[in-house]
Scaffold this active site. Structure first.
Site, PDB file in Angstrom:
ATOM      1  N   GLY A  46       0.847  -1.189   0.000  1.00  0.00           N
ATOM      2  CA  GLY A  46       0.000   0.000   0.000  1.00  0.00           C
ATOM      3  C   GLY A  46       0.875   1.228   0.000  1.00  0.00           C
ATOM      4  O   GLY A  46       2.048   1.172   0.411  1.00  0.00           O
ATOM      5  N   GLN A  51       3.239   9.978   1.063  1.00  0.00           N
ATOM      6  CA  GLN A  51       4.516   9.253   1.058  1.00  0.00           C
ATOM      7  C   GLN A  51       5.352   9.549  -0.190  1.00  0.00           C
ATOM      8  O   GLN A  51       6.548   9.248  -0.208  1.00  0.00           O
ATOM      9  CB  GLN A  51       4.285   7.742   1.172  1.00  0.00           C
ATOM     10  CG  GLN A  51       3.778   7.327   2.545  1.00  0.00           C
ATOM     11  CD  GLN A  51       3.564   5.833   2.623  1.00  0.00           C
ATOM     12  OE1 GLN A  51       2.575   5.318   2.135  1.00  0.00           O
ATOM     13  NE2 GLN A  51       4.529   5.112   3.198  1.00  0.00           N
ATOM     14  N   CYS A  88       5.904  -0.108   7.185  1.00  0.00           N
ATOM     15  CA  CYS A  88       5.562   1.080   6.409  1.00  0.00           C
ATOM     16  C   CYS A  88       6.748   1.398   5.501  1.00  0.00           C
ATOM     17  O   CYS A  88       7.894   1.368   5.951  1.00  0.00           O
ATOM     18  CB  CYS A  88       5.288   2.249   7.351  1.00  0.00           C
ATOM     19  SG  CYS A  88       4.922   3.799   6.503  1.00  0.00           S
ATOM     20  N   LEU A  89       6.471   1.704   4.251  1.00  0.00           N
ATOM     21  CA  LEU A  89       7.557   1.997   3.299  1.00  0.00           C
ATOM     22  C   LEU A  89       8.355   3.232   3.709  1.00  0.00           C
ATOM     23  O   LEU A  89       9.474   3.417   3.247  1.00  0.00           O
ATOM     24  CB  LEU A  89       6.994   2.170   1.885  1.00  0.00           C
ATOM     25  CG  LEU A  89       6.431   0.881   1.250  1.00  0.00           C
ATOM     26  CD1 LEU A  89       5.692   1.209  -0.041  1.00  0.00           C
ATOM     27  CD2 LEU A  89       7.543  -0.128   0.989  1.00  0.00           C
ATOM     28  N   HIS A 130      -4.157   1.769   7.833  1.00  0.00           N
ATOM     29  CA  HIS A 130      -2.801   2.326   7.778  1.00  0.00           C
ATOM     30  C   HIS A 130      -2.743   3.487   6.779  1.00  0.00           C
ATOM     31  O   HIS A 130      -2.189   4.552   7.072  1.00  0.00           O
ATOM     32  CB  HIS A 130      -1.825   1.204   7.373  1.00  0.00           C
ATOM     33  CG  HIS A 130      -0.389   1.609   7.271  1.00  0.00           C
ATOM     34  ND1 HIS A 130       0.569   1.198   8.173  1.00  0.00           N
ATOM     35  CD2 HIS A 130       0.257   2.389   6.371  1.00  0.00           C
ATOM     36  CE1 HIS A 130       1.751   1.711   7.831  1.00  0.00           C
ATOM     37  NE2 HIS A 130       1.586   2.444   6.735  1.00  0.00           N
ATOM     38  N   GLU A 131      -3.334   3.276   5.595  1.00  0.00           N
ATOM     39  CA  GLU A 131      -3.256   4.305   4.543  1.00  0.00           C
ATOM     40  C   GLU A 131      -4.132   5.511   4.882  1.00  0.00           C
ATOM     41  O   GLU A 131      -3.745   6.655   4.631  1.00  0.00           O
ATOM     42  CB  GLU A 131      -3.636   3.716   3.179  1.00  0.00           C
ATOM     43  CG  GLU A 131      -2.802   2.526   2.720  1.00  0.00           C
ATOM     44  CD  GLU A 131      -1.299   2.721   2.786  1.00  0.00           C
ATOM     45  OE1 GLU A 131      -0.826   3.872   2.801  1.00  0.00           O
ATOM     46  OE2 GLU A 131      -0.586   1.706   2.853  1.00  0.00           O
ATOM     47  N   HIS A 134      -2.287   7.659   7.158  1.00  0.00           N
ATOM     48  CA  HIS A 134      -1.298   8.499   6.464  1.00  0.00           C
ATOM     49  C   HIS A 134      -1.926   9.818   6.023  1.00  0.00           C
ATOM     50  O   HIS A 134      -1.289  10.869   6.072  1.00  0.00           O
ATOM     51  CB  HIS A 134      -0.742   7.785   5.230  1.00  0.00           C
ATOM     52  CG  HIS A 134       0.482   6.951   5.483  1.00  0.00           C
ATOM     53  ND1 HIS A 134       1.630   7.470   6.042  1.00  0.00           N
ATOM     54  CD2 HIS A 134       0.743   5.647   5.234  1.00  0.00           C
ATOM     55  CE1 HIS A 134       2.543   6.505   6.126  1.00  0.00           C
ATOM     56  NE2 HIS A 134       2.032   5.394   5.650  1.00  0.00           N
TER      57      HIS A 134
HETATM   58 CO    CO Z   1       2.890   3.534   5.529  1.00  0.00          CO
END
Ligand code: CO
Length: 186
Positions: A46, A51, A88-89, A130-131, A134
């Protein structure tokens, strides 16, 4: 449709609430394409627009061969909870047990401005939460209890990438391999 550098923890865009999308135009479709391509390249499960430095309420996912996107989301969370690891990226190579609602109903729009209602449980529900976080400037470490968060922050401060966000803005070349085999980050 270029792959964009992924912003790391420490970049202010990650803790800034994103704005609602108003224009469902060509630029928005390009953003969805860039997000999708960047997520697949990472690889991740995701990715949210902040991000890649775009403060708009848009995210994409790639879960169980289901590739999708959602714009201006709102979530209804189940009372039932789930435990499980999450990454998380924007926090390369770090994963923490993060409590989440077991299932969600997500409402929003697709890139053509059509209303969308989605139901997800387990990993899909985790990704949607999670998204959406963000987009509110909330990071997964904010969902940990204070003791776990303290441990996480210690690990983050000791990580190879910590500080690079501030120093260089973005660090696309810092991708650390191999990626954790237990799951992709969000
Ligand atoms: Co993330």
């Amino acid at each position: 449709m270029p792959i964009q550098p992924i912003r790391l923890f420490g970049d202010p865009v990650l803790v800034t609430p994103a704005a609602e999308v108003v224009d469902f135009d060509k630029e928005l479709r390009r953003l969805v394409a860039d997000l999708t391509e960047t997520m697949i390249d990472a690889p991740g499960a995701g990715l949210a627009a902040p991000q890649i430095g775009v403060p708009l309420r848009v995210f994409v996912w790639d879960i169980d061969d289901n590739l999708g996107h959602l714009i201006n989301p709102s979530l209804d969370l189940s009372d039932e909870l789930q435990d499980g690891e999450e990454g998380c990226l924007s926090f390369p190579d770090l994963r923490y047990d993060t409590p989440r609602a077991f299932s969600v109903v997500a409402k929003g729009w697709n890139m053509h401005g059509e209303p969308v209602v989605l139901e997800g449980s387990e990993l899909m529900a985790r990704a949607l939460q999670h998204e959406t976080d963000h987009l509110d400037g909330i990071l997964f470490i904010d969902r940990l209890d204070s003791a776990s968060r303290k441990l996480a922050m210690k690990e983050i401060r000791e990580s190879e990438w910590f500080g690079l966000a501030k120093e260089y803005g973005t660090t696309p070349e810092i991708r650390i391999s191999p990626h954790n085999p237990f799951g992709k980050s969000l």
